[in-house]
Scaffold this motif. Sequence first.
Motif, PDB file in Angstrom:
ATOM      1  N   HIS A 146     166.084  28.542 -11.731  1.00  0.00           N
ATOM      2  CA  HIS A 146     166.136  28.067 -10.010  1.00  0.00           C
ATOM      3  C   HIS A 146     166.661  28.939  -9.207  1.00  0.00           C
ATOM      4  CE1 HIS A 146     169.398  25.015  -8.588  1.00  0.00           C
ATOM      5  NE2 HIS A 146     168.505  24.586  -9.048  1.00  0.00           N
ATOM      6  N   ALA A 147     166.038  28.190  -8.080  1.00  0.00           N
ATOM      7  CA  ALA A 147     166.285  28.527  -6.466  1.00  0.00           C
ATOM      8  C   ALA A 147     167.745  29.182  -6.253  1.00  0.00           C
ATOM      9  CB  ALA A 147     165.326  28.719  -5.635  1.00  0.00           C
ATOM     10  N   ASP A 148     168.266  28.146  -7.345  1.00  0.00           N
ATOM     11  CA  ASP A 148     169.738  27.997  -6.772  1.00  0.00           C
ATOM     12  C   ASP A 148     169.736  27.467  -5.576  1.00  0.00           C
ATOM     13  OD1 ASP A 148     172.757  28.467  -7.463  1.00  0.00           O
ATOM     14  OD2 ASP A 148     172.743  30.228  -7.634  1.00  0.00           O
ATOM     15  N   ARG A 149     170.529  28.284  -4.064  1.00  0.00           N
ATOM     16  CA  ARG A 149     170.872  27.758  -3.079  1.00  0.00           C
ATOM     17  C   ARG A 149     169.791  28.037  -1.731  1.00  0.00           C
ATOM     18  NH1 ARG A 149     173.828  32.014  -3.918  1.00  0.00           N
ATOM     19  NH2 ARG A 149     174.625  33.604  -2.004  1.00  0.00           N
ATOM     20  N   TYR A 150     168.459  29.192  -2.225  1.00  0.00           N
ATOM     21  CA  TYR A 150     167.737  29.449  -1.691  1.00  0.00           C
ATOM     22  C   TYR A 150     166.790  28.472  -1.396  1.00  0.00           C
ATOM     23  CZ  TYR A 150     170.504  34.362  -2.343  1.00  0.00           C
ATOM     24  OH  TYR A 150     171.507  35.007  -2.945  1.00  0.00           O
ATOM     25  N   LYS A 151     166.004  29.792   0.009  1.00  0.00           N
ATOM     26  CA  LYS A 151     164.697  28.560   0.469  1.00  0.00           C
ATOM     27  C   LYS A 151     163.863  29.787   0.644  1.00  0.00           C
ATOM     28  CE  LYS A 151     166.954  24.519   1.625  1.00  0.00           C
ATOM     29  NZ  LYS A 151     166.693  23.879   0.640  1.00  0.00           N
ATOM     30  N   PRO A 152     162.692  30.005  -0.160  1.00  0.00           N
ATOM     31  CA  PRO A 152     162.244  31.157  -0.421  1.00  0.00           C
ATOM     32  C   PRO A 152     160.932  31.010   0.699  1.00  0.00           C
ATOM     33  CG  PRO A 152     161.400  29.880  -2.558  1.00  0.00           C
ATOM     34  CD  PRO A 152     162.609  29.442  -1.483  1.00  0.00           C
ATOM     35  N   ASN A 153     160.581  32.023   1.610  1.00  0.00           N
ATOM     36  CA  ASN A 153     159.852  31.837   2.615  1.00  0.00           C
ATOM     37  C   ASN A 153     158.381  32.533   1.011  1.00  0.00           C
ATOM     38  OD1 ASN A 153     157.592  32.969   4.436  1.00  0.00           O
ATOM     39  ND2 ASN A 153     159.126  33.260   5.648  1.00  0.00           N
ATOM     40  N   ILE A 154     157.834  31.254   1.119  1.00  0.00           N
ATOM     41  CA  ILE A 154     156.066  32.226  -0.021  1.00  0.00           C
ATOM     42  C   ILE A 154     155.207  32.553   1.249  1.00  0.00           C
ATOM     43  CG2 ILE A 154     154.657  31.062  -0.934  1.00  0.00           C
ATOM     44  CD1 ILE A 154     157.338  29.697  -1.944  1.00  0.00           C
ATOM     45  N   GLU A 155     155.207  32.222   2.036  1.00  0.00           N
ATOM     46  CA  GLU A 155     154.451  33.122   2.844  1.00  0.00           C
ATOM     47  C   GLU A 155     154.077  34.783   3.046  1.00  0.00           C
ATOM     48  OE1 GLU A 155     151.547  32.510   4.404  1.00  0.00           O
ATOM     49  OE2 GLU A 155     151.857  30.867   3.575  1.00  0.00           O
ATOM     50  N   LEU A 156     155.640  34.735   3.072  1.00  0.00           N
ATOM     51  CA  LEU A 156     155.992  36.541   2.720  1.00  0.00           C
ATOM     52  C   LEU A 156     155.870  37.108   1.528  1.00  0.00           C
ATOM     53  CD1 LEU A 156     159.579  36.671   4.976  1.00  0.00           C
ATOM     54  CD2 LEU A 156     157.525  37.197   5.675  1.00  0.00           C
TER      55      LEU A 156
END
Lengths: 250, 250
Positions: free
Chosen positions: B131-141
């Motif tokens: 689970h990513a939890d509260r994080y919004k990952p930057n897929i481009e990075l």
Amino acid sequence: MLRLKAIFSYDGSEFSGYQVQPGKRTVQLELERVLQTMHKGESVKVVASGRTDAGVHATGQVIHFDSTLTLPNDRWKTALNVQLPRDIRILSVEQVRDDFHARFDAKGKTYRYIWSLNEIHSPFERNFTVHADRYKPNIELMKQASCYLLGTHDFSSFCASNTSVKDFVRTVHSIKLEVQKGSNQLHMVINGNGFLYNMVRIIAGTLWEIAIGKKSVEEIRDILESCDRKKAGKTAPAHGLYLENVEYFE
Amino acid sequence: MLRLKAIFSYDGSEFSGYQVQPGKRTVQLELERVLQTMHKGESVKVVASGRTDAGVHATGQVIHFDSTLTLPNDRWKTALNVQLPRDIRILSVEQVRDDFHARFDAKGKTYRYIWSLNEIHSPFERNFTVHADRYKPNIELMKQASCYLLGTHDFSSFCASNTSVKDFVRTVHSIKLEVQKGSNQLHMVINGNGFLYNMVRIIAGTLWEIAIGKKSVEEIRDILESCDRKKAGKTAPAHGLYLENVEYFE
């Protein structure tokens, strides 16, 4: 005292059903245990829209409970999820009017039943779908038969015999049958004003027997009219069933 | 004696990994137990393409074993599946040349790593995604950083320290990162000629730290060049990882 309504999801695989039973791990037990902790040891009774059997899942079960705590809705959700086991997740909590009742105010429910049509039953689907095994179901026949069940009927033939209910009349609003291409799963989505004990699973089991040629489409009419549980098909397994949504009078 | 190659799938949740360990439930143990029954008590050794840790899943693990039985390929598959627990499923069995070796003949492997980006971690995904939890990952990075890992490198920084391996050079052919719309899952699919102990999970953990801003894209170069495990990110959890495919020299 505030009355709260919570919508939640659970994987039924490791529960002995929804309702509290001595010595068993049930969904209600886990909910009440966490609420009791949040209320410093005072017990909090939760009332659900209805029970589910061992192995049955939910993606939209509903409860109400009363609390002296004043938390914003989102804080309620987070506080419960932090303490609940990971096979139960609260999706939303909201304050409702004092006389809202999760069971008596329900005006309809939607259930989903899922079969896996894959040749090999994936280990990842094993607790979440029922395997079609070597059978190739005829979905058209299922659809035809399902039409006979729409509307208001005495559904005694589709009710487990060990029930205390007296009134067997229910209204089925819709039954959708669809094969999901990517996953190769057959989904039955059924909506009605209420369901008798094991009714969805007996409907699923009966439609399945029609799909694989063990019963004819026309038989469904006789089954319904006979009001005899023995005429219908087998009760389909619990782990294919999901309580998806409960509708309420506004 | 015939040599057989089997491709199979397992849900790693209830296994203490692939390899036999005294007193533990492992995938290899279950496979060898069933083969022993089929061979009237004679023990049959299975050799896998490699081990997987506790909680790690497989959708395309490969073994070889030798047998005196002469069964058609499809009968082999059915006979094994009937006796195996439902969290292991044989997908195919075929006779191969006598010197085929599931581990030494592997020329490449594909692994998949899955994160759930949903706000609430669904009970149905809890053992199958992280689970990513509260994080919004930057897929481009993540994508930019992943490019530094492509090709042939000393991957010491991405290898668990408790390894007996001497040669840390491996070739990564591709790393694909993609968000699947319907499920809202982030998938990393990585293909290479071989992977060090925990290498995929350390790559996943490091790319994740870049995605959530804990590390910069440029750092990945230093991490790789330092040959120091301590510079890389945390080892991502086991239950997000799937061994998807093993390629062999023909």
